[in-house]
Motif scaffolding. Structure first.
Motif, mmCIF file in Angstrom:
data_model
loop_
_atom_site.group_PDB
_atom_site.id
_atom_site.type_symbol
_atom_site.label_atom_id
_atom_site.label_comp_id
_atom_site.label_asym_id
_atom_site.label_seq_id
_atom_site.Cartn_x
_atom_site.Cartn_y
_atom_site.Cartn_z
ATOM 1 N N VAL A 15 0.853 -1.183 0.000
ATOM 2 C CA VAL A 15 0.000 0.000 0.000
ATOM 3 C C VAL A 15 0.892 1.236 0.000
ATOM 4 O O VAL A 15 1.756 1.381 0.864
ATOM 5 N N VAL A 16 0.694 2.118 -0.973
ATOM 6 C CA VAL A 16 1.433 3.370 -1.059
ATOM 7 C C VAL A 16 0.532 4.494 -0.562
ATOM 8 O O VAL A 16 -0.605 4.641 -1.030
ATOM 9 N N LEU A 17 1.040 5.285 0.390
ATOM 10 C CA LEU A 17 0.282 6.377 0.983
ATOM 11 C C LEU A 17 0.830 7.705 0.471
ATOM 12 O O LEU A 17 2.027 7.966 0.578
ATOM 13 N N CYS A 18 -0.040 8.537 -0.066
ATOM 14 C CA CYS A 18 0.369 9.802 -0.687
ATOM 15 C C CYS A 18 -0.402 10.954 -0.037
ATOM 16 O O CYS A 18 -1.644 11.001 -0.113
ATOM 17 N N SER A 19 0.326 11.859 0.583
ATOM 18 C CA SER A 19 -0.285 12.938 1.362
ATOM 19 C C SER A 19 -0.797 14.072 0.477
ATOM 20 O O SER A 19 -0.532 14.121 -0.718
ATOM 21 N N GLY A 20 -1.491 15.000 1.120
ATOM 22 C CA GLY A 20 -2.049 16.145 0.427
ATOM 23 C C GLY A 20 -1.041 17.265 0.268
ATOM 24 O O GLY A 20 0.160 17.029 0.095
ATOM 25 N N LEU A 21 -1.491 18.500 0.389
ATOM 26 C CA LEU A 21 -0.661 19.656 0.090
ATOM 27 C C LEU A 21 0.591 19.713 0.960
ATOM 28 O O LEU A 21 1.656 20.111 0.503
ATOM 29 N N GLY A 26 4.454 11.856 7.512
ATOM 30 C CA GLY A 26 3.918 11.849 8.866
ATOM 31 C C GLY A 26 2.411 11.999 8.942
ATOM 32 O O GLY A 26 1.811 11.643 9.964
ATOM 33 N N TYR A 27 1.790 12.502 7.887
ATOM 34 C CA TYR A 27 0.324 12.631 7.883
ATOM 35 C C TYR A 27 -0.344 11.292 8.142
ATOM 36 O O TYR A 27 -1.426 11.223 8.737
ATOM 37 N N TRP A 28 0.294 10.195 7.684
ATOM 38 C CA TRP A 28 -0.312 8.870 7.765
ATOM 39 C C TRP A 28 0.065 8.106 9.023
ATOM 40 O O TRP A 28 -0.379 6.961 9.204
ATOM 41 N N ASP A 45 7.969 11.519 1.901
ATOM 42 C CA ASP A 45 7.867 12.976 1.846
ATOM 43 C C ASP A 45 8.013 13.401 0.390
ATOM 44 O O ASP A 45 9.031 13.119 -0.253
ATOM 45 N N GLN A 46 7.010 14.070 -0.120
ATOM 46 C CA GLN A 46 7.040 14.478 -1.518
ATOM 47 C C GLN A 46 8.185 15.468 -1.762
ATOM 48 O O GLN A 46 8.606 16.183 -0.852
ATOM 49 N N ARG A 47 8.664 15.476 -2.971
ATOM 50 C CA ARG A 47 9.804 16.336 -3.321
ATOM 51 C C ARG A 47 9.498 17.792 -2.975
ATOM 52 O O ARG A 47 8.428 18.318 -3.271
ATOM 53 N N GLY A 48 10.459 18.437 -2.307
ATOM 54 C CA GLY A 48 10.281 19.826 -1.918
ATOM 55 C C GLY A 48 9.522 20.012 -0.627
ATOM 56 O O GLY A 48 9.153 21.140 -0.274
ATOM 57 N N THR A 49 9.273 18.908 0.124
ATOM 58 C CA THR A 49 8.599 19.001 1.415
ATOM 59 C C THR A 49 9.354 18.142 2.429
ATOM 60 O O THR A 49 10.087 17.219 2.066
ATOM 61 N N ARG A 159 -3.452 18.286 20.819
ATOM 62 C CA ARG A 159 -2.894 17.595 19.650
ATOM 63 C C ARG A 159 -2.642 18.575 18.515
ATOM 64 O O ARG A 159 -1.595 18.527 17.851
ATOM 65 N N LEU A 160 -3.583 19.488 18.293
ATOM 66 C CA LEU A 160 -3.433 20.455 17.207
ATOM 67 C C LEU A 160 -2.244 21.386 17.436
ATOM 68 O O LEU A 160 -1.506 21.696 16.489
ATOM 69 N N GLU A 161 -2.055 21.825 18.661
ATOM 70 C CA GLU A 161 -0.936 22.720 18.941
ATOM 71 C C GLU A 161 0.391 22.044 18.628
ATOM 72 O O GLU A 161 1.303 22.655 18.056
ATOM 73 N N ALA A 162 0.508 20.767 18.979
ATOM 74 C CA ALA A 162 1.737 20.024 18.679
ATOM 75 C C ALA A 162 1.910 19.869 17.172
ATOM 76 O O ALA A 162 3.017 20.015 16.638
ATOM 77 N N ASP A 163 0.809 19.555 16.479
ATOM 78 C CA ASP A 163 0.870 19.388 15.021
ATOM 79 C C ASP A 163 1.268 20.693 14.327
ATOM 80 O O ASP A 163 2.071 20.692 13.379
#
Length: 258
Positions: A15-21, A26-28, A45-49, A159-163
């Motif tokens: 299974v390949v996981l591909c994140s958004g913007l 780590g999103y997954w 991590d997508q190129r440039g991120t 959780r949001l503050e840490a993220d």
């Protein structure tokens, strides 16, 4: 590009996981425990991120992102896989389904789209203004408003503050972010949807404040072999806000046919 491999290396399905913007593997992270029990899982991590630093070129496109991922998968000798993409990540999956359909056994699209729409355009205009006029901190601070339902934000403040602190510390820079936004805004394969035959699960939330859920309806109607799963609650990042339900539905779809 930085990549991670989790789970059972002898599993019958990758299974390949591909994140958004945001583009980060780590999103997954919240889903790795569930997926790794039965699958070999690749995130990156997508190129440039994140941990894949690069200066993206003018005119950078979703097709470029797909080619970069295909190069990575070829280097890992991946010949068949299931693909799970969130938002921009779903666009990468659609591009791969057009360019190299034999690679994909299953395709899962979470709050994705086939063509631009007026509402999302306004949202991205606002995010661009925040970034260019107020800076990265303001851009990152506003991100939850586009990703999560208000009640979930209230209940997950710590959780949001840490993220958000992590996102700001690893922000890919204004230029790369603007180029990635331009790439997703230019994506339009509405006339080619019928050519995609890969079994596809299209998932969406009616309360997504960034991408109207009707975009997923149009995706499912245009694809040749798609199931539509629309929920009332979850927001743009419904896989995180409704994690258990999402994983149950995802694993059921990923099971190879008997």
């Amino acid at each position: 590009m930085h990549y991670e491999i989790h789970g059972n290396p002898e599993a019958t399905q990758t299974v390949v996981l591909c994140s958004g913007l945001g583009g980060a593997a780590g999103y997954w992270a919240p889903h790795l425990t569930a997926l790794s029990k039965t699958h070999r899982v690749i995130s990156y991590d997508q190129r440039g991120t994140g941990r894949s630093p690069a200066a993206l070129a003018e005119g950078y496109s979703i097709a470029d992102m797909a080619d970069e991922l295909l190069t990575l998968l070829d280097s890992l000798a991946v010949t068949h896989c299931a693909f799970v993409g969130h938002a921009l990540g779903g666009l990468v999956g659609l591009q791969i389904a057009l360019h190299r359909p034999a690679l994909l056994e299953r395709l899962v699209l979470i709050n994705a789209w086939a063509a631009p729409n007026a509402h999302s355009a306004r949202c991205f205009d606002t995010r661009i203004q925040l970034l260019t006029h107020c800076g990265a901190a303001a851009y990152v601070a506003a991100q939850p408003l586009f990703l999560y339902p208000p009640t979930w934000i209230v209940a997950n403040g710590e959780r949001l503050e840490a993220d958000l602190a992590h996102a700001l510390a690893h922000f890919p820079g204004e230029t790369n972010t603007l180029l990635r936004i331009a790439a997703l805004r230019a994506f339009d394969i509405s006339a080619q949807l019928g050519a995609i035959k890969v079994p596809t699960l299209v998932m969406a939330s009616r309360d997504d404040s960034l991408v109207p859920w009707t975009q997923s309806v149009q995706l499912a109607e245009g694809l040749a072999n798609a199931e539509l799963d629309v929920r009332d609650f979850g927001g743009h990042a419904c896989n995180l806000t409704e994690q258990t339900d999402f994983e149950t539905r995802l694993l059921a779809f990923l099971q190879p046919p008997v």
